[in-house]
Design a protein around this motif. Structure first.
Motif, PDB file in Angstrom:
ATOM      1  N   TYR A   5      -0.803  -8.334   8.144  1.00 21.21           N
ATOM      2  CA  TYR A   5      -1.010  -7.980   6.753  1.00 21.21           C
ATOM      3  C   TYR A   5      -0.031  -8.748   5.884  1.00 21.21           C
ATOM      4  N   GLN A   6      -0.485  -9.101   4.688  1.00 28.71           N
ATOM      5  CA  GLN A   6       0.356  -9.727   3.677  1.00 28.71           C
ATOM      6  C   GLN A   6       0.497  -8.701   2.559  1.00 28.71           C
ATOM      7  N   LEU A   7       1.720  -8.252   2.286  1.00 24.77           N
ATOM      8  CA  LEU A   7       1.964  -7.307   1.218  1.00 24.77           C
ATOM      9  C   LEU A   7       2.670  -8.036   0.085  1.00 24.77           C
ATOM     10  N   THR A   8       2.143  -7.911  -1.113  1.00 19.68           N
ATOM     11  CA  THR A   8       2.759  -8.512  -2.293  1.00 19.68           C
ATOM     12  C   THR A   8       3.191  -7.374  -3.209  1.00 19.68           C
ATOM     13  N   VAL A   9       4.481  -7.374  -3.542  1.00 20.30           N
ATOM     14  CA  VAL A   9       5.043  -6.308  -4.368  1.00 20.30           C
ATOM     15  C   VAL A   9       5.392  -6.890  -5.733  1.00 20.30           C
ATOM     16  N   ASN A  10       4.849  -6.253  -6.785  1.00 18.62           N
ATOM     17  CA  ASN A  10       5.088  -6.673  -8.171  1.00 18.62           C
ATOM     18  C   ASN A  10       4.776  -8.147  -8.402  1.00 18.62           C
ATOM     19  N   TYR A  15       5.630  -9.936   1.796  1.00 17.05           N
ATOM     20  CA  TYR A  15       6.109  -9.529   3.104  1.00 17.05           C
ATOM     21  C   TYR A  15       4.966  -9.602   4.094  1.00 17.05           C
ATOM     22  N   GLN A  16       5.278  -9.993   5.324  1.00 17.01           N
ATOM     23  CA  GLN A  16       4.305  -9.992   6.414  1.00 17.01           C
ATOM     24  C   GLN A  16       4.592  -8.787   7.285  1.00 17.01           C
ATOM     25  N   SER A  17       3.531  -8.144   7.752  1.00 18.09           N
ATOM     26  CA  SER A  17       3.705  -7.001   8.632  1.00 18.09           C
ATOM     27  C   SER A  17       2.524  -6.920   9.581  1.00 18.09           C
ATOM     28  N   PHE A  53      -8.708   1.380  -3.988  1.00 14.39           N
ATOM     29  CA  PHE A  53      -8.954   1.180  -2.563  1.00 14.39           C
ATOM     30  C   PHE A  53      -9.762  -0.088  -2.295  1.00 14.39           C
ATOM     31  N   ASP A  54     -10.810  -0.335  -3.091  1.00 15.11           N
ATOM     32  CA  ASP A  54     -11.656  -1.501  -2.859  1.00 15.11           C
ATOM     33  C   ASP A  54     -10.914  -2.816  -3.078  1.00 15.11           C
ATOM     34  N   GLN A  55      -9.895  -2.823  -3.933  1.00 18.89           N
ATOM     35  CA  GLN A  55      -9.098  -4.031  -4.169  1.00 18.89           C
ATOM     36  C   GLN A  55      -7.795  -4.026  -3.378  1.00 18.89           C
ATOM     37  N   LYS A  56      -7.562  -2.952  -2.611  1.00 16.43           N
ATOM     38  CA  LYS A  56      -6.348  -2.807  -1.800  1.00 16.43           C
ATOM     39  C   LYS A  56      -5.095  -2.967  -2.662  1.00 16.43           C
ATOM     40  N   ARG A  57      -5.109  -2.312  -3.828  1.00 20.63           N
ATOM     41  CA  ARG A  57      -3.993  -2.372  -4.766  1.00 20.63           C
ATOM     42  C   ARG A  57      -3.543  -0.945  -5.065  1.00 20.63           C
ATOM     43  N   TYR A  58      -2.230  -0.724  -4.958  1.00 23.45           N
ATOM     44  CA  TYR A  58      -1.682   0.607  -5.161  1.00 23.45           C
ATOM     45  C   TYR A  58      -0.441   0.516  -6.042  1.00 23.45           C
ATOM     46  N   VAL A  59      -0.241   1.538  -6.849  1.00 24.10           N
ATOM     47  CA  VAL A  59       0.986   1.662  -7.625  1.00 24.10           C
ATOM     48  C   VAL A  59       1.769   2.792  -6.976  1.00 24.10           C
ATOM     49  N   VAL A  60       2.982   2.462  -6.512  1.00 20.18           N
ATOM     50  CA  VAL A  60       3.801   3.405  -5.764  1.00 20.18           C
ATOM     51  C   VAL A  60       5.127   3.598  -6.492  1.00 20.18           C
ATOM     52  N   LYS A  61       5.500   4.855  -6.649  1.00 22.86           N
ATOM     53  CA  LYS A  61       6.782   5.189  -7.272  1.00 22.86           C
ATOM     54  C   LYS A  61       7.731   5.596  -6.153  1.00 22.86           C
ATOM     55  N   VAL A  62       8.862   4.903  -6.043  1.00 22.30           N
ATOM     56  CA  VAL A  62       9.867   5.201  -5.022  1.00 22.30           C
ATOM     57  C   VAL A  62      11.175   5.507  -5.747  1.00 22.30           C
ATOM     58  N   ASN A  63      11.633   6.763  -5.620  1.00 19.31           N
ATOM     59  CA  ASN A  63      12.863   7.203  -6.304  1.00 19.31           C
ATOM     60  C   ASN A  63      12.862   6.767  -7.774  1.00 19.31           C
ATOM     61  N   ASN A  64      11.772   7.028  -8.468  1.00 14.55           N
ATOM     62  CA  ASN A  64      11.596   6.731  -9.894  1.00 14.55           C
ATOM     63  C   ASN A  64      11.519   5.246 -10.243  1.00 14.55           C
ATOM     64  N   ASN A  65      11.391   4.364  -9.271  1.00 17.63           N
ATOM     65  CA  ASN A  65      11.117   2.945  -9.511  1.00 17.63           C
ATOM     66  C   ASN A  65       9.650   2.697  -9.153  1.00 17.63           C
ATOM     67  N   THR A  66       8.922   2.001 -10.015  1.00 19.15           N
ATOM     68  CA  THR A  66       7.492   1.790  -9.811  1.00 19.15           C
ATOM     69  C   THR A  66       7.231   0.390  -9.284  1.00 19.15           C
ATOM     70  N   THR A  68       3.965  -2.218  -7.789  1.00 15.60           N
ATOM     71  CA  THR A  68       2.552  -2.491  -7.558  1.00 15.60           C
ATOM     72  C   THR A  68       2.457  -3.245  -6.247  1.00 15.60           C
ATOM     73  N   VAL A  69       1.677  -2.703  -5.316  1.00 21.82           N
ATOM     74  CA  VAL A  69       1.582  -3.278  -3.977  1.00 21.82           C
ATOM     75  C   VAL A  69       0.135  -3.715  -3.727  1.00 21.82           C
ATOM     76  N   ASN A  70      -0.033  -4.991  -3.378  1.00 20.47           N
ATOM     77  CA  ASN A  70      -1.334  -5.528  -2.972  1.00 20.47           C
ATOM     78  C   ASN A  70      -1.279  -5.790  -1.475  1.00 20.47           C
ATOM     79  N   ILE A  71      -2.299  -5.354  -0.764  1.00 20.28           N
ATOM     80  CA  ILE A  71      -2.347  -5.518   0.690  1.00 20.28           C
ATOM     81  C   ILE A  71      -3.516  -6.418   1.035  1.00 20.28           C
ATOM     82  N   GLN A  72      -3.249  -7.454   1.829  1.00 19.94           N
ATOM     83  CA  GLN A  72      -4.312  -8.345   2.294  1.00 19.94           C
ATOM     84  C   GLN A  72      -4.260  -8.434   3.803  1.00 19.94           C
ATOM     85  N   ASN A  73      -5.432  -8.277   4.443  1.00 14.10           N
ATOM     86  CA  ASN A  73      -5.499  -8.504   5.877  1.00 14.10           C
ATOM     87  C   ASN A  73      -5.865  -9.969   6.118  1.00 14.10           C
TER      88      ASN A  73
END
Length: 161
Positions: A5-10, A15-17, A53-66, A68-73
């Motif tokens: 997976y390729q994760l792109t943050v903001n 990141y690769q995982s 879900f269809d675009q594999k894009r999520y907005v995640v809040k972690v300890n009050n920091n926001t 945007t995470v895009n996930i690509q297989n």
């Protein structure tokens, strides 16, 4: 086979995982879309505030920091590498001749509004009639050929506004 997976943050950090759940992360669902996460003995409060879900894009809040995470297989990455895109609107602004041939009929006029898949013209090539249809809804801006014209492959036929 492990999925990569390729994760792109903001839109700036990538990141690769091979495991999206992460073996060194413990998470507990606290309430819908809210999680308590423990990683490297550090506690995090997380919330999924928006998800496409269809675009594999999520907005995640972690300890009050926001974030945007895009996930690509692997398939998503390959499609992007080939220059295609998923779930985008068609932005075709010109119709070009797909092959050399003869214009037999033009079914539209300048200024006419057309819908996707409406017939635009008939191109005869190799003794076969080819109906060229509109790839999108729009208004005809210009028609660069006339009935009876011979055209070359790639020649501009019709433009949209």
């Amino acid at each position: 086979m492990n999925e990569k997976y390729q994760l792109t943050v903001n839109s700036d950090s990538s990141y690769q995982s091979s495991d999206l759940t992460g073996l060194d992360v413990n998470s507990t669902l606290v309430s819908p879309n809210n999680y308590h996460v423990l990683k490297n003995n550090k506690s995090f409060t997380t919330e999924i505030t928006a998800g496409q879900f269809d675009q594999k894009r999520y907005v995640v809040k972690v300890n009050n920091n926001t974030y945007t995470v895009n996930i690509q297989n692997h398939l998503d990455q390959l499609i992007k590498q080939l220059g295609f895109s998923i779930g985008t609107n068609k932005q075709v602004n010109a119709i070009k001749a797909p092959m050399p041939g003869l214009i037999l009929e033009i079914s539209v006029q300048v200024g006419q509004e057309v819908l996707e898949n409406d017939n635009l013209l008939i191109l005869e090539a190799m003794k076969m009639e080819n109906n060229l249809s509109s790839p999108r809804a729009g208004i005809i801006k210009s028609i660069s050929v006339s009935k009876g014209d011979t055209v070359e492959k790639g020649q501009l036929l019709i433009e949209f506004e």
